[in-house]
Design a protein around this motif. Sequence first.
Motif: not given
Length: 291
Positions: A121-149
């Motif tokens: 989130x600090x680096x701007x990789x998280x897109x709005x609407x991403x639902x946080x999970x307690x057992x796995x982090x957002x990963x590259x390739x996920x629709x909510x991962x912004x690879x070019x913030x």
Amino acid sequence: MGFLWSKPEPWRTIRWGERDTDLQYIKDFLLDSDMQQIRILFFGPVGVGKSSFINTVHSALQGRMYTQAGVDNTASTSYTRKYTTYRPRERGSALCYPFVFTDIMGLDPTLGLLLEDVDAALRGHVRDGYEFKVDSPLSEGDDFYNSAPSDNDRVHVLVYVVPADTSETINERVLEKIRAVRRKAKDLEIPQAAIFTKVDLCSPEIKKDLTAVYQDCRLKKKMEQFSADVGLPMSCIFPVRNYHEENATRHNVDSLVLDALRNILNFGLDYLQFKSSSNQETGRPEAGRDL
Ligand SMILES: Nc1nc2c(ncn2[C@@H]2O[C@H](COP(=O)(O)OP(=O)(O)OP(=O)(O)O)[C@@H](O)[C@H]2O)c(=O)[nH]1
Ligand SMILES: [Mg+2]
């Protein structure tokens, strides 16, 4: 012989009740033309009043109660689950202020928000609407991962939210998580501040009269303790009382919250100006940019 108790001098000055002056300052707040917005991310334990603070600032800016960020008073796990950006508008206008608030899930000593997700989130990789999970982090390739913030996606001020409520002590494991995030923010050179919420539950004097907030030794001690625990200077810590039971705004609540907002915005502005001047001088890429 009786004693005459006098209140200590306030250790900070607040322009109580001068809402119009405070609002004018925020309205006049401008970024340089090549910067669009300051993104402020709120981070802290479950149920401390992160979403309430966002609503309280909106209410102060709008002059009416605002409840868009979901708030809950029973949550043992975080009520806020999604990464959500709020864009305050000027009162009676379609114009947005040049700052946005990002609300995220709360920290928990065991489960709860993952530090990898805070880093993203600090680096701007998280897109709005991403639902946080307690057992796995957002990963590259996920629709909510912004690879070019873009610059607007990155966080420009990180705000820790901490309860001033005397019944709540911050768990050592939560403090350790805060320190870990502080190290990440430092690597990215992101300025940090803290707000102490629920000051009305810290002492009966403050509950009765909010203008006693900078005269209360218990609250000051709590702030000093947090400052010592995580290393954040006292000058970056602001006590606030959020709207939580009223149906109309109150001048003193607005004064305190707008003072905190003004300081947080200035931290963001200084950071953006420093970054842009050092980039111009050295031609270096910005801190935090993924290459
Ligand atoms: N007395 C008092 N209660 C507050 C204050 N700020 C928030 N609350 C209450 O604290 C509870 C939790 O507030 P939230 O804003 O949902 O807290 P949060 O940090 O967003 O919580 P999560 O999303 O669950 O992590 C609600 O019942 C609020 O009304 C405050 O300044 N004073
Ligand atoms: Mg919340």
